[in-house]
Enzyme design. Structure first.
Site, PDB file in Angstrom:
ATOM      1  N   GLY A  42       2.458   3.499  -4.777  1.00  0.00           N
ATOM      2  CA  GLY A  42       2.851   2.114  -4.499  1.00  0.00           C
ATOM      3  C   GLY A  42       1.672   1.208  -4.217  1.00  0.00           C
ATOM      4  N   GLY A  43       0.494   1.812  -3.953  1.00  0.00           N
ATOM      5  CA  GLY A  43      -0.721   1.000  -3.821  1.00  0.00           C
ATOM      6  C   GLY A  43      -0.701   0.072  -2.620  1.00  0.00           C
ATOM      7  N   GLY A 149      -7.178  -1.278  -8.165  1.00  0.00           N
ATOM      8  CA  GLY A 149      -6.806  -2.369  -7.268  1.00  0.00           C
ATOM      9  C   GLY A 149      -7.948  -3.080  -6.583  1.00  0.00           C
ATOM     10  N   SER A 150      -7.658  -3.544  -5.364  1.00  0.00           N
ATOM     11  CA  SER A 150      -8.614  -4.395  -4.654  1.00  0.00           C
ATOM     12  C   SER A 150      -8.633  -4.056  -3.168  1.00  0.00           C
ATOM     13  CB  SER A 150      -8.229  -5.864  -4.840  1.00  0.00           C
ATOM     14  OG  SER A 150      -6.942  -6.092  -4.284  1.00  0.00           O
ATOM     15  N   GLY A 185      -9.195 -18.596   6.692  1.00  0.00           N
ATOM     16  CA  GLY A 185      -8.712 -18.673   5.314  1.00  0.00           C
ATOM     17  C   GLY A 185      -7.269 -19.153   5.271  1.00  0.00           C
ATOM     18  N   HIS A 327       3.067  -8.499  -9.850  1.00  0.00           N
ATOM     19  CA  HIS A 327       3.814  -8.601 -11.116  1.00  0.00           C
ATOM     20  C   HIS A 327       2.877  -8.784 -12.300  1.00  0.00           C
ATOM     21  CE1 HIS A 327       3.997 -12.264  -8.658  1.00  0.00           C
ATOM     22  NE2 HIS A 327       3.733 -12.932  -9.764  1.00  0.00           N
ATOM     23  N   HIS A 448       7.143 -10.787  -7.829  1.00  0.00           N
ATOM     24  CA  HIS A 448       7.460  -9.602  -7.039  1.00  0.00           C
ATOM     25  C   HIS A 448       7.126  -9.855  -5.578  1.00  0.00           C
ATOM     26  CE1 HIS A 448       7.836  -5.377  -5.994  1.00  0.00           C
ATOM     27  NE2 HIS A 448       6.720  -5.516  -5.301  1.00  0.00           N
TER      28      HIS A 448
HETATM   29  P1  FAD Z   1      -3.314  -1.623  -5.838  1.00  0.00           P
HETATM   30  O1  FAD Z   1      -1.931  -1.934  -5.459  1.00  0.00           O
HETATM   31  O2  FAD Z   1      -4.397  -2.034  -4.921  1.00  0.00           O
HETATM   32  O3  FAD Z   1      -3.344  -0.043  -6.042  1.00  0.00           O
HETATM   33  C1  FAD Z   1      -4.517   0.663  -6.310  1.00  0.00           C
HETATM   34  C2  FAD Z   1      -4.379   2.068  -5.814  1.00  0.00           C
HETATM   35  O4  FAD Z   1      -5.455   2.828  -6.350  1.00  0.00           O
HETATM   36  C3  FAD Z   1      -4.477   2.216  -4.309  1.00  0.00           C
HETATM   37  O5  FAD Z   1      -3.315   2.836  -3.787  1.00  0.00           O
HETATM   38  C4  FAD Z   1      -5.699   3.102  -4.080  1.00  0.00           C
HETATM   39  O6  FAD Z   1      -5.508   4.061  -3.055  1.00  0.00           O
HETATM   40  C5  FAD Z   1      -5.837   3.788  -5.419  1.00  0.00           C
HETATM   41  N1  FAD Z   1      -7.217   4.206  -5.723  1.00  0.00           N
HETATM   42  C6  FAD Z   1      -8.336   3.437  -5.723  1.00  0.00           C
HETATM   43  N2  FAD Z   1      -9.408   4.159  -6.104  1.00  0.00           N
HETATM   44  C7  FAD Z   1      -8.944   5.416  -6.349  1.00  0.00           C
HETATM   45  C8  FAD Z   1      -9.564   6.618  -6.769  1.00  0.00           C
HETATM   46  N3  FAD Z   1     -10.870   6.691  -7.045  1.00  0.00           N
HETATM   47  N4  FAD Z   1      -8.785   7.716  -6.901  1.00  0.00           N
HETATM   48  C9  FAD Z   1      -7.462   7.675  -6.638  1.00  0.00           C
HETATM   49  N5  FAD Z   1      -6.832   6.573  -6.255  1.00  0.00           N
HETATM   50  C10 FAD Z   1      -7.557   5.452  -6.105  1.00  0.00           C
HETATM   51  N6  FAD Z   1       1.325  -9.656  -4.713  1.00  0.00           N
HETATM   52  C11 FAD Z   1       2.502 -10.157  -5.141  1.00  0.00           C
HETATM   53  O7  FAD Z   1       2.689 -10.281  -6.351  1.00  0.00           O
HETATM   54  N7  FAD Z   1       3.494 -10.520  -4.271  1.00  0.00           N
HETATM   55  C12 FAD Z   1       3.337 -10.419  -2.941  1.00  0.00           C
HETATM   56  O8  FAD Z   1       4.254 -10.751  -2.183  1.00  0.00           O
HETATM   57  C13 FAD Z   1       2.105  -9.919  -2.447  1.00  0.00           C
HETATM   58  N8  FAD Z   1       1.900  -9.804  -1.123  1.00  0.00           N
HETATM   59  C14 FAD Z   1       0.705  -9.285  -0.666  1.00  0.00           C
HETATM   60  C15 FAD Z   1       0.516  -9.197   0.706  1.00  0.00           C
HETATM   61  C16 FAD Z   1      -0.661  -8.677   1.197  1.00  0.00           C
HETATM   62  C17 FAD Z   1      -0.854  -8.584   2.701  1.00  0.00           C
HETATM   63  C18 FAD Z   1      -1.672  -8.207   0.302  1.00  0.00           C
HETATM   64  C19 FAD Z   1      -2.943  -7.598   0.824  1.00  0.00           C
HETATM   65  C20 FAD Z   1      -1.483  -8.310  -1.061  1.00  0.00           C
HETATM   66  C21 FAD Z   1      -0.299  -8.849  -1.566  1.00  0.00           C
HETATM   67  N9  FAD Z   1      -0.076  -8.995  -2.935  1.00  0.00           N
HETATM   68  C22 FAD Z   1       1.109  -9.528  -3.383  1.00  0.00           C
HETATM   69  C23 FAD Z   1      -1.077  -8.571  -3.932  1.00  0.00           C
HETATM   70  C24 FAD Z   1      -0.702  -7.197  -4.509  1.00  0.00           C
HETATM   71  O9  FAD Z   1      -0.611  -6.267  -3.453  1.00  0.00           O
HETATM   72  C25 FAD Z   1      -1.740  -6.741  -5.528  1.00  0.00           C
HETATM   73  O10 FAD Z   1      -1.934  -7.735  -6.500  1.00  0.00           O
HETATM   74  C26 FAD Z   1      -1.281  -5.463  -6.222  1.00  0.00           C
HETATM   75  O11 FAD Z   1      -1.070  -4.438  -5.288  1.00  0.00           O
HETATM   76  C27 FAD Z   1      -2.306  -5.013  -7.277  1.00  0.00           C
HETATM   77  O12 FAD Z   1      -1.857  -3.858  -7.881  1.00  0.00           O
HETATM   78  P2  FAD Z   1      -2.856  -2.777  -8.511  1.00  0.00           P
HETATM   79  O13 FAD Z   1      -1.983  -1.714  -9.064  1.00  0.00           O
HETATM   80  O14 FAD Z   1      -3.833  -3.432  -9.376  1.00  0.00           O
HETATM   81  O15 FAD Z   1      -3.703  -2.201  -7.275  1.00  0.00           O
HETATM   82  P1  NAI Z   2      -6.679 -16.500  -1.088  1.00  0.00           P
HETATM   83  O1  NAI Z   2      -7.619 -16.549  -2.200  1.00  0.00           O
HETATM   84  O2  NAI Z   2      -5.249 -16.777  -1.319  1.00  0.00           O
HETATM   85  O3  NAI Z   2      -7.131 -17.519   0.052  1.00  0.00           O
HETATM   86  C1  NAI Z   2      -8.368 -17.425   0.659  1.00  0.00           C
HETATM   87  C2  NAI Z   2      -8.647 -18.745   1.359  1.00  0.00           C
HETATM   88  O4  NAI Z   2      -9.768 -18.561   2.201  1.00  0.00           O
HETATM   89  C3  NAI Z   2      -8.982 -19.871   0.402  1.00  0.00           C
HETATM   90  O5  NAI Z   2      -8.217 -20.996   0.735  1.00  0.00           O
HETATM   91  C4  NAI Z   2     -10.478 -20.108   0.627  1.00  0.00           C
HETATM   92  O6  NAI Z   2     -10.861 -21.441   0.453  1.00  0.00           O
HETATM   93  C5  NAI Z   2     -10.626 -19.688   2.079  1.00  0.00           C
HETATM   94  N1  NAI Z   2     -11.961 -19.253   2.444  1.00  0.00           N
HETATM   95  C6  NAI Z   2     -12.833 -18.517   1.711  1.00  0.00           C
HETATM   96  N2  NAI Z   2     -13.964 -18.310   2.402  1.00  0.00           N
HETATM   97  C7  NAI Z   2     -13.802 -18.928   3.608  1.00  0.00           C
HETATM   98  C8  NAI Z   2     -14.618 -19.053   4.756  1.00  0.00           C
HETATM   99  N3  NAI Z   2     -15.814 -18.514   4.812  1.00  0.00           N
HETATM  100  N4  NAI Z   2     -14.123 -19.746   5.801  1.00  0.00           N
HETATM  101  C9  NAI Z   2     -12.874 -20.299   5.767  1.00  0.00           C
HETATM  102  N5  NAI Z   2     -12.076 -20.203   4.691  1.00  0.00           N
HETATM  103  C10 NAI Z   2     -12.523 -19.513   3.630  1.00  0.00           C
HETATM  104  O7  NAI Z   2      -6.895 -15.050  -0.416  1.00  0.00           O
HETATM  105  P2  NAI Z   2      -6.038 -14.229   0.644  1.00  0.00           P
HETATM  106  O8  NAI Z   2      -5.129 -15.125   1.395  1.00  0.00           O
HETATM  107  O9  NAI Z   2      -6.994 -13.380   1.378  1.00  0.00           O
HETATM  108  O10 NAI Z   2      -5.163 -13.315  -0.283  1.00  0.00           O
HETATM  109  C11 NAI Z   2      -5.782 -12.449  -1.240  1.00  0.00           C
HETATM  110  C12 NAI Z   2      -4.935 -12.298  -2.443  1.00  0.00           C
HETATM  111  O11 NAI Z   2      -3.814 -11.458  -2.181  1.00  0.00           O
HETATM  112  C13 NAI Z   2      -4.335 -13.598  -2.938  1.00  0.00           C
HETATM  113  O12 NAI Z   2      -5.234 -14.292  -3.752  1.00  0.00           O
HETATM  114  C14 NAI Z   2      -3.152 -13.136  -3.696  1.00  0.00           C
HETATM  115  O13 NAI Z   2      -3.557 -12.842  -4.999  1.00  0.00           O
HETATM  116  C15 NAI Z   2      -2.735 -11.866  -2.989  1.00  0.00           C
HETATM  117  N6  NAI Z   2      -1.551 -12.109  -2.160  1.00  0.00           N
HETATM  118  C16 NAI Z   2      -0.409 -12.555  -2.732  1.00  0.00           C
HETATM  119  C17 NAI Z   2       0.714 -12.817  -1.994  1.00  0.00           C
HETATM  120  C18 NAI Z   2       1.927 -13.340  -2.660  1.00  0.00           C
HETATM  121  O14 NAI Z   2       1.999 -13.306  -3.872  1.00  0.00           O
HETATM  122  N7  NAI Z   2       2.917 -13.819  -1.924  1.00  0.00           N
HETATM  123  C19 NAI Z   2       0.735 -12.615  -0.544  1.00  0.00           C
HETATM  124  C20 NAI Z   2      -0.535 -12.189  -0.026  1.00  0.00           C
HETATM  125  C21 NAI Z   2      -1.607 -11.926  -0.831  1.00  0.00           C
END
Ligand code: FAD
Ligand code: NAI
Length: 469
Positions: A42-43, A149-150, A185, A327, A448
């Site tokens: 699920g990442g 991922g990231s 941020g 997504h 998503h």
């Molecule tokens: P990831 O989900 O990061 O998965 C990568 C996986 O690879 C990880 O589980 C990691 O353990 C594994 N991995 C890495 N290196 C290795 C290795 N060498 N060997 C084995 N495994 C490894 N996006 C949305 O669209 N909607 C949201 O509501 C949303 N909410 C978010 C809320 C938060 C707090 C955060 C942090 C992110 C959110 N995101 C949201 C962003 C979303 O989570 C990511 O865009 C998404 O998970 C990316 O998917 P991915 O498969 O590329 O990588």
């Molecule tokens: P973000 O890119 O959405 O926002 C980061 C913010 O921090 C920006 O407004 C930027 O100007 C600011 N910033 C950067 N450097 C700064 C500094 N030094 N001091 C003050 N402000 C600064 O990144 P965020 O919120 O960390 O989320 C990361 C990613 O995770 C998003 O870009 C998104 O792709 C994903 N995500 C998606 C969600 C969703 O789809 N609902 C929910 C949460 C995360």
């Protein structure tokens, strides 16, 4: 030594990009393995991202509404109390149900071999896996899909201890409600998780470097959003940068400065959330060893068929270009698997929705006003307030509007921007409108996690297999 197990497709990473790519590849008849070192699949999204954040957003909203928005509705409630340990347990339960569903149901149903361990390239088609349970194994892969991922971008000088100085991961599991929380941020994470703790009683201040919140959303929507969040108790310090800080016992002190160079100020909080963005995660993969090219932001460089610079190795999701959204990663996972099978696969990058799951929600797809102006496009604006919508009024939830941007001469939809109740679900219609001239419904990217994803999967099931069922 035992011989390496042969696979057609090996997916590294079990997030929304990786697990979906693996299921699709297996559905297409490839012998497929998926490797993740986290343990549960699920990442980021399912374990520490989309899903736990939405669980906390939903339940903190119910709590807040019960406290402040029942009397006018004819509901008298008694003593309302927060049970934070139970709210955190409910969140964990949502996460575990979904991650175990992938591992014990979906992977088994479609015949994906799931390995828990850290993967590293031995060569372009040999993957070493250091198993979480101990020992090593090696996989032979005709094709590899990197979906690693990231991770959170660290703030220089502020060490994340996930207790007082937290990333989103720590902010999803705080053991008590902070009195004062500073969010560095004003992007998606800052506003979503700031909302959670503000609703539960924290005084939340957002320090944002830019002069607007929302990390690039339509400027008019961002302004409205800021005003509404302000009414909910958020404080904003825009055009302000954090120049340093440290933890002193149970408090964190931050020095902030006007971004244009003004006077320095000291802020104090009991929790600081660092949310300044995320960066690709490829540590320990051994990319250098096989010569996979990355750019100056650490993103794996790919072509329009997800090929990296090394033949047989593709990359999708947060580890490469594009918006870091679940997504988007899923769409790429499916397209990458289809390209392996047929040579064709498609993601409509012009129609990927974004949703901020606050209350009200904010959602958009396509271009915003400032982008269209910068591109010199001749466009029309159509705007409608929820205050004029009978359902929103009836629900006593009428803040916000729907805004359409169209090309003036042809009336072609260029962008849809919504702030208001259920915006995350409503945006599916805008995405469909933007995308349907070119695609069928099952190919339209749905945000998503939203209910509208069920429509997409049902449409897919009419001529192909669904992914999550
Ligand atoms: P990831 O989900 O990061 O998965 C990568 C996986 O690879 C990880 O589980 C990691 O353990 C594994 N991995 C890495 N290196 C290795 C290795 N060498 N060997 C084995 N495994 C490894 N996006 C949305 O669209 N909607 C949201 O509501 C949303 N909410 C978010 C809320 C938060 C707090 C955060 C942090 C992110 C959110 N995101 C949201 C962003 C979303 O989570 C990511 O865009 C998404 O998970 C990316 O998917 P991915 O498969 O590329 O990588
Ligand atoms: P973000 O890119 O959405 O926002 C980061 C913010 O921090 C920006 O407004 C930027 O100007 C600011 N910033 C950067 N450097 C700064 C500094 N030094 N001091 C003050 N402000 C600064 O990144 P965020 O919120 O960390 O989320 C990361 C990613 O995770 C998003 O870009 C998104 O792709 C994903 N995500 C998606 C969600 C969703 O789809 N609902 C929910 C949460 C995360």
């Amino acid at each position: 030594a035992t011989e390496a197990k042969p696979y057609d497709v090996v997916v590294i990473g079990g997030g929304p990009g990786g697990y979906v790519a693996a299921i699709k590849a297996a559905q297409l008849g490839f012998k497929t393995a998926c490797i993740d070192k986290r343990g549960p699949p699920g990442g980021t999204c399912l374990n520490v991202g989309c899903i736990p954040s939405k669980a906390m957003l939903n339940n903190s909203h119910i709590y807040h509404q019960t406290l402040h928005d029942t009397k006018d509705r004819g509901i008298d409630v008694g003593d309302v109390k927060l049970n934070l340990p139970q709210m955190l347990a409910a969140k964990e339960n949502s996460v575990n149900t979904l991650t175990s569903g992938i591992e014990t149901y979906l992977f088994k149903k479609y015949g994906v071999d799931y390995l828990k361990g850290a993967a590293a390239f031995e060569s372009a088609n040999k993957i070493n896996v250091a198993l979480n349970d101990g020992g090593e194994t090696q996989l032979d892969a005709k094709n590899v899909i990197i979906a690693t991922g990231s991770e959170v971008t660290p703030f220089p000088g502020l060490e994340i201890d996930e207790e007082r100085i937290v990333s989103s991961t720590g902010a999803l599991s705080l053991k008590e409600v902070p009195k004062k929380m500073i969010v560095i941020g004003g992007g998606v994470i800052g506003l979503e998780l700031g909302s959670v703790w503000a609703r539960l009683g924290a005084e939340v201040t957002v320090v944002e470097f830019q002069n607007a919140i929302g990390a690039g959303m339509d400027a008019e929507v961002a302004k409205t959003f800021q005003r509404i969040l302000g009414k909910q108790g958020f404080k904003f310090k825009l055009s302000t940068k954090v120049v340093g800080g440290q933890r002193e016992g149970d408090i964190v002190k931050l020095k902030v400065d006007s971004a244009k160079g003004g006077k320095e100020e000291e802020l104090e909080a009991d929790v600081v959330l660092v949310a300044i963005g995320r960066r690709p995660y490829t540590q320990g993969l051994g990319l250098e060893k096989i010569g996979v090219e990355v750019d100056n932001k650490g993103r794996i460089v790919i072509d329009d068929q997800f090929n990296t610079s090394v033949p047989g190795v593709k990359c999708i999701g947060d580890a490469t270009f594009g918006p870091m959204l679940a997504h988007k990663a899923e769409e790429e996972g499916i397209a990458a698997a289809e390209i392996l099978k047929t040579g064709h696969g498609h993601v409509d990058y012009g129609a990927i929705p974004s949703v901020v799951y606050t209350h009200p929600e904010v959602a958009w797809v396509g271009k915003n006003e400032q982008e269209l102006k910068a591109d010199g496009v001749n466009f029309s604006v159509g705007k409608y307030p929820f205050a004029a919508n009978s359902r929103a009024k009836t629900n006593q939830d009428q803040e916000g509007f729907v805004k359409f941007l169209t090309e003036k001469d042809t009336n072609t939809i260029l962008g849809v921007h919504i702030i208001g109740p259920g915006a995350g679900e409503l945006i599916a219609e805008g995405t469909l409108a933007l995308s349907c001239l070119r695609n069928d419904l099952a190919r339209v990217c749905h945000a998503h996690p939203t209910l509208s994803e069920a429509t997409k999967e049902a449409a897919l099931s009419t001529y192909d297999k669904p992914i999550n069922f």
